[in-house]
Write a protein that holds these residues in place. Structure first.
Motif, mmCIF file in Angstrom:
data_model
loop_
_atom_site.group_PDB
_atom_site.id
_atom_site.type_symbol
_atom_site.label_atom_id
_atom_site.label_comp_id
_atom_site.label_asym_id
_atom_site.label_seq_id
_atom_site.Cartn_x
_atom_site.Cartn_y
_atom_site.Cartn_z
ATOM 1 N N MET A 167 0.819 -1.199 0.000
ATOM 2 C CA MET A 167 0.000 0.000 0.000
ATOM 3 C C MET A 167 0.862 1.262 0.000
ATOM 4 S SD MET A 167 -3.129 -0.294 -0.486
ATOM 5 C CE MET A 167 -4.215 1.011 -0.107
ATOM 6 N N LYS A 168 2.083 1.169 0.505
ATOM 7 C CA LYS A 168 2.947 2.347 0.544
ATOM 8 C C LYS A 168 3.197 2.880 -0.863
ATOM 9 C CE LYS A 168 5.545 1.379 4.749
ATOM 10 N NZ LYS A 168 6.881 1.143 5.305
ATOM 11 N N MET A 169 3.437 1.971 -1.795
ATOM 12 C CA MET A 169 3.719 2.398 -3.163
ATOM 13 C C MET A 169 2.489 3.052 -3.790
ATOM 14 S SD MET A 169 5.492 0.308 -6.298
ATOM 15 C CE MET A 169 4.208 -0.865 -6.555
ATOM 16 N N VAL A 170 1.332 2.509 -3.506
ATOM 17 C CA VAL A 170 0.093 3.077 -4.034
ATOM 18 C C VAL A 170 -0.068 4.502 -3.520
ATOM 19 C CG1 VAL A 170 -2.416 2.900 -4.008
ATOM 20 C CG2 VAL A 170 -1.027 0.846 -4.295
ATOM 21 N N LYS A 171 0.080 4.667 -2.223
ATOM 22 C CA LYS A 171 -0.069 5.998 -1.624
ATOM 23 C C LYS A 171 1.002 6.957 -2.133
ATOM 24 C CE LYS A 171 -2.308 4.355 2.601
ATOM 25 N NZ LYS A 171 -3.641 4.760 2.235
ATOM 26 N N ALA A 172 2.208 6.468 -2.324
ATOM 27 C CA ALA A 172 3.296 7.320 -2.819
ATOM 28 C C ALA A 172 2.999 7.814 -4.229
ATOM 29 C CB ALA A 172 4.615 6.558 -2.783
ATOM 30 N N ASN A 173 2.426 6.959 -5.064
ATOM 31 C CA ASN A 173 2.083 7.379 -6.424
ATOM 32 C C ASN A 173 1.018 8.470 -6.423
ATOM 33 O OD1 ASN A 173 3.557 5.877 -8.573
ATOM 34 N ND2 ASN A 173 2.847 4.132 -7.406
#
Length: 77
Positions: free
Chosen positions: A1-7
């Motif tokens: 989920m971190k990558m999703v939020k970062a995008n």
């Protein structure tokens, strides 16, 4: 989920659902590419080998061929 939020945080995507949708599309495209490769390259090669096992090469032959320097283009082809 971190990558999703970062995008989303970087502005690359407006919403998390867009990141997920894009990721799923990429996975589907990869799956189609693998299926295509299997059906157009692997299955026919397997069928040829099954029909004529003398076409097979050993792992040692593959290793030996891989260790040779590449042949110049245009010769013997």
């Amino acid at each position: 989920m971190k990558m999703v939020k970062a995008n989303v945080r970087t502005g690359e995507y407006a919403r998390e659902s867009e990141v997920i949708r894009d990721g799923l599309r990429a996975l589907m495209a990869r799956d189609r590419a693998v299926e295509s490769w299997l059906s157009t390259m692997v299955v026919p090669s397997y069928d040829l080998l099954k029909a004529d096992p003398t076409r097979a090469v050993s792992a040692d032959q593959v290793r030996e061929a891989a260790s040779l320097p590449p042949r110049p283009l245009g010769r013997g082809r």
